[in-house]
Design an enzyme around this catalytic site. Sequence first.
Site, PDB file in Angstrom:
ATOM      1  N   SER A   1      30.243  50.450  38.645  1.00 18.28           N
ATOM      2  CA  SER A   1      29.308  50.644  37.525  1.00 18.28           C
ATOM      3  C   SER A   1      29.114  49.339  36.738  1.00 18.28           C
ATOM      4  O   SER A   1      28.018  49.080  36.230  1.00 18.28           O
ATOM      5  CB  SER A   1      29.768  51.774  36.608  1.00 18.28           C
ATOM      6  OG  SER A   1      30.930  51.427  35.906  1.00 18.28           O
TER       7      SER A   1
ATOM      8  N   ARG B   1      49.093  37.548  50.025  1.00 16.91           N
ATOM      9  CA  ARG B   1      48.038  37.465  48.995  1.00 16.91           C
ATOM     10  C   ARG B   1      47.291  36.143  49.129  1.00 16.91           C
ATOM     11  O   ARG B   1      46.073  36.075  48.948  1.00 16.91           O
ATOM     12  CB  ARG B   1      48.657  37.555  47.596  1.00 16.91           C
ATOM     13  CG  ARG B   1      49.232  38.916  47.263  1.00 16.91           C
ATOM     14  CD  ARG B   1      49.598  39.017  45.789  1.00 16.91           C
ATOM     15  NE  ARG B   1      50.337  40.245  45.524  1.00 16.91           N
ATOM     16  CZ  ARG B   1      49.782  41.444  45.388  1.00 16.91           C
ATOM     17  NH1 ARG B   1      48.487  41.601  45.464  1.00 16.91           N
ATOM     18  NH2 ARG B   1      50.537  42.508  45.157  1.00 16.91           N
TER      19      ARG B   1
ATOM     20  N   HIS C   1      38.665  44.135  31.417  1.00 18.03           N
ATOM     21  CA  HIS C   1      39.870  44.966  31.435  1.00 18.03           C
ATOM     22  C   HIS C   1      39.676  46.115  30.443  1.00 18.03           C
ATOM     23  O   HIS C   1      39.250  45.883  29.306  1.00 18.03           O
ATOM     24  CB  HIS C   1      41.091  44.126  31.046  1.00 18.03           C
ATOM     25  CG  HIS C   1      42.358  44.905  31.115  1.00 18.03           C
ATOM     26  ND1 HIS C   1      42.963  45.222  32.316  1.00 18.03           N
ATOM     27  CD2 HIS C   1      43.114  45.468  30.143  1.00 18.03           C
ATOM     28  CE1 HIS C   1      44.048  45.941  32.068  1.00 18.03           C
ATOM     29  NE2 HIS C   1      44.156  46.103  30.762  1.00 18.03           N
TER      30      HIS C   1
END
Length: 221
Positions: free
Chosen positions: A18, A70, A114
Amino acid sequence: MTKAAQPRLAVLISGRGSNLQAIIDACASGELPAQIALVISNNPDAAGLQRAERAGIVAVCIDHREFGSREAFDEALVSELRAHAVDLVILAGFMRILTSVLIEPYLGRMLNIHPSLLPRYPGLNTHQRALDAGDSEAGATVHFVTEQLDGGPPVLQASVPILPRDTADSLADRVAVQEHAIYPLAARWLVQGRLVLEGQYATLDGTAIPSTGIPYTPALE
Ligand code: GRF
């Protein structure tokens, strides 16, 4: 500014997308003078990939499960970003912990959003944690990405009141509306060169931004 001269964004997602949609819409309306050169998802099932396709944007999946570390995953991201000549990186619900392999080359050129009033509640389950703590407000923060997880200098912060019957889901829905307002605005500041990372803090138009970010109001430009 012609399309060709506009900064090239990459939006990195893992899910619903979104916030990606808010960035797509802001580019389309001209509110955000940039072009989305690339969308990357680490999750092949991310609904946001379809949003990118509907908008005619190049969308690729780089599945983190196919990498041994990672760092190796981040190397693949960097090489995709470089292949598309990306100038600025917008993390929009990208659910991976990043390493210096990605962060260093894009330091000062990468934002995240965040869902909390940072520095409160870095990490996961932010809305439930705000409810459990009995907070009166929740919100979202756009911040520069640094090596500190959810700890880079805040740029822009929007608050919503916590209502008596709120659940984590109802709160998330109300915060999301604010996210979709603040992320395109902060991205515009970055695109315009008005927003700069200066070591431990950020500046807007040469003025230091407070440590919790600029409080959002609809009058901000
Ligand atoms: C948002 O709540 C954002 O703050 C967080 O992840 C969620 C992403 O939602 N980082 P969406 O995929 O943009 O809808």
